[in-house]
Write a protein that holds these residues in place. Structure first.
Motif: not given
Lengths: 511, 511
Positions: B93-110
């Motif tokens: 997977p494209i790193t940028f895409f998956r990083q953003v999706l991870a933050l959307c799933s678990y916003p504490a990572l913001l």
């Protein structure tokens, strides 16, 4: 007074729009030789209606925009109590679910020490079940096998050990997808042989919409409002016999706990329904997406499958059934992920092959939704680090919902002209409202059904968005609205108070 | 010899199954009084076929299980080259895409310092557009507004500034969902008035499946294999005129770049198609999900919309069109998220209202897929921290695909009895295979179509899973298979070599 005038204008405009649209649907106006016009399009689609996102909701969205643009209103925000959308109403996601989903999205986080071991274990397990260990790969069309196994184990546990076979589990894009798929398999025939499908009135409009789309015959059976929206077998029989004269009834749809009516069926009632389905040779569709949403004292969720198997082989070997569940409701309310599953019982093996073929055309349900479903059916266990937090969050959501269910019934029943059954389960109330004759006449004058007129006025005057009962179906001459109990308790109290005052004002104005 | 015997047995069993199933589909055997049986089910669903996940793929899955259980085979793994599933074939997977999706799933990572600022900014923006700032909330049925705006901007940029209106953008559950929805609006009428839909042969079987399901009339136009699968207007006209005698042709479907044929249409050809659609009063459906997958020298992707608008108002104000895109292909290959969109051009405003009503019944496309689509149409910019990595990853995927496209054509064309057009784009090759008469007779004897026999033998002997050309359609008497070019280069070389040897062996055996 001035604002009242504006509102009336607005209502007249809206009424005109609605009349025009239906007019054109009938006449079929041609449009500068377009290929695709109202009169040249699929007529079944024209017949589709979906009140939960109908004209009133579109107006609510408009009003929100107007507020943003600084338009002055008698209120500062629109409260959307029209749809069971928990997170939109401020409910927080379950931490464990979202942590696992984050790791599935970005597996580099598997190395991150801040995530508990059970979170990593689950993410790892899901990823290992995915093609190339990525949730970006297609899954098999029926859904990831180890997730279907977890679903089967969950059902066995829920139903006290009655076996569940992963081959009978089909993961889906929310419950709606699976419901429409099963209906699509069932609906056929022409004229008097056309498949008839029995649905409760009031109903969740997905059913009437899907039936219109498929060109099936909708058979209405009425729930008994005077007995807390209970299901009455005599009424089922009446509806069935009447329908037999003009179609071929083959399907009986049940929603338990009820949407929009919030009743929870007794074990006895479910047994009677199953007996009826067997006698009358009907395929049973059990919509059980609210199975964790039971609040009332003495009420308990009984799955149709459990009751079916407890009735003995005479039933459990013969009655054909599909049961539906979803990640969108219960305590998690994860609507956006569109996760769900169905379990089929006694489905013909050849039809199963056809079902698998049919779902394969859409390739697979969204894999993040499949992953979420896996966590819902296989939550943290007492010996796992995430258990405590999970239980605290889960219990908090469910007990708040129970409190709001009581609150809603209480307050509504203090309002003269509103009678409200106990919200035994699900997340909606469907109170009966008495409308003065003058209001009914005024509505007719505006070309609106009376409860649409009522709800539109409430929206324009107080910014509260409800769905008129006519969108779900109701006995001739009765009027209702559906409201979710999802707003935060404080806000819900305000909403109930505002509706109370509106109702008195409205009744006053038209008496 | 012994293993050859086993294979023949296996093939005979498989053939029997297929014959039985079709037999039963015809006779409709009743099953112990079940409500839902092959003969009492929706006949349109019975007509549905989807080769990409058909019997050969089911057998491949079986073989994988057998290998796991330790069954001895002439190979150690099954290589699935039957479906365009990039991540399953090892693409990361494209790193940028998956990083953003991870933050959307678990916003504490913001709050997590390890994520770049642009990742956080995108996640924040997406979350702010979600109800309750959660991707677990339903979106509007048409899709999140700010994402539709980003899609419109992306299209404008792609098409050199030709305006795109977010109101004409509908987000979908993969492209399949949107394609079926538009067809559903278009298909109506009975007998000779029944809607006819023109599709290319070879075609992507979603189209034939959807048409069977909707009971539409399929109108085949043949691509010109001798001219690199190009589209020939005379052939379109031939097909249309023939069809006019028994149905009402209203729709023309184009896949560009082509699936399964991999051709990229010239600008001239697209102009001719648009002119043809206008003259013949056809609704255009442009399946452009491979728009970033163009490899061949001198080939370039031209969107139907761009060409339509460059042809001037006479066309851009009149020709009705829908164009489809997806997150599943191109360089990201995120099939599991089921993200996609369509843009409609010149769609009747009243039909738009009907379309919105129709999609609202399914509530909304999966929100994680919508979020992913937003990143695809709005990737990191040169001044953003994630840009360099993003570009490196994107370029690597696309250049490897280009190399594999060349490799595939080269090697196949060295095999006597295989002729392979250049893979100009998309991710498939559809070579023509010459089969000895004896092999054709043997297949008929087994009750299999010849290219199914060929592919089954390849699967049983070498563990390579391809899709027979008959699953996509081909000129009478010609035989093909579809193979994806997605396996990693080293593995692809092995696959091509094995197919080469198999083909020689197979031809030998039956000559």
């Amino acid at each position: 007074m001035k604002s009242m005038y504006k509102i009336t204008l607005q209502l007249q405009r809206c009424a005109r729009d609605i009349t025009n649209m239906s007019q054109q649907a009938v006449n079929g106006i041609s449009h500068r030789g377009r290929v695709l016009t109202l009169d040249s399009m699929n007529p079944n689609v024209k017949r589709v209606e979906y009140a939960v996102r109908g004209p009133i909701v579109q107006r609510a969205v408009q009003i929100e925009k107007e507020l943003k643009e600084g338009v002055k209103k008698p209120f500062t925000e629109v409260i959307k109590a029209n749809i069971g959308d928990a997170h939109a109403m401020g409910q927080k996601p379950i931490t464990f679910f979202r942590q696992v989903l984050a790791l599935c999205s970005y597996p580099a986080l598997l190395e991150d020490s801040k995530f508990p071991e059970d979170v990593k274990k689950r993410a790892q397990r899901i990823l290992e079940a995915c093609g190339g260990h990525s949730i970006g790969a297609y899954s098999t069309s029926q859904g990831i096998e180890c997730i279907r196994q977890d679903v089967a184990r969950y059902i066995e546990k829920r139903d006290g050990g009655i076996p569940s076979n992963p081959d009978n589990i089909y993961l889906s894009t929310g419950a709606s997808d699976a419901i429409v798929t099963i209906l699509k398999l069932l609906v056929c025939g022409e004229g008097r042989d056309r498949t008839g499908v029995m649905i409760s009135i009031p109903q969740y409009p997905l059913y009437s919409a899907a039936l219109a789309d498929l060109g099936a015959v909708q058979i209405n059976y009425y729930l008994d409002e005077d007995n807390c929206w209970s299901l009455n077998i005599a009424e089922l029989r009446r509806a069935l016999n009447a329908a037999r004269e003009h179609c071929n009834p083959r399907v009986l749809c049940i929603i338990n706990p009820g949407n929009p009516t919030g009743q929870v069926q007794s074990r006895q009632c479910i047994e009677d329904v199953i007996r009826f389905a067997k006698e009358e040779h009907l395929f049973l569709m059990a919509d059980e997406v609210y199975q964790d949403n039971v609040y009332a004292e003495g009420c308990q969720f009984h799955s149709f499958k459990k009751v079916l198997f407890e009735m003995g082989p005479e039933y459990s070997n013969t009655v054909e059934m599909a049961s539906f569940h979803s990640t969108s409701k219960c305590y998690m309310g994860e609507c956006g992920f569109r996760g769900g599953y169905m379990e089929v019982i006694n489905l013909d093996p050849e039809v199963k092959a056809q079902l698998i073929k049919l779902v394969s055309v859409r390739l697979c349900p969204p894999v993040p939704g499949q992953a979420l479903l896996d966590l819902v059916v296989n939550p943290p266990q007492p010996d796992e680090p995430s258990y405590a937090t999970f239980m605290t969050e889960r219990t908090a959501v469910l007990s708040t919902l129970a409190e709001k269910a009581r609150l809603t019934e209480q307050i509504f029943n203090t309002v003269p002209g509103i009678t409200c059954n106990p919200v035994q389960g699900a997340m909606y109330t469907f109170p009966c409202i008495t409308l003065p004759q003058k209001a009914i006449d005024k509505a007719k004058e505006l070309g609106l059904v009376p409860d649409m007129f009522y709800c539109m006025r409430l929206l324009e005057e107080d910014g509260i968005c409800l769905v008129p009962g006519s969108g779900f179906g109701q006995r001739e001459g009765t009027y209702h609205f559906r409201m979710t109990i999802l707003p935060p308790t404080d806000k819900l109290k305000v909403v109930l108070q505002k509706i109370r005052e509106f109702h008195l004002r409205f009744t006053q104005e038209f008496s």
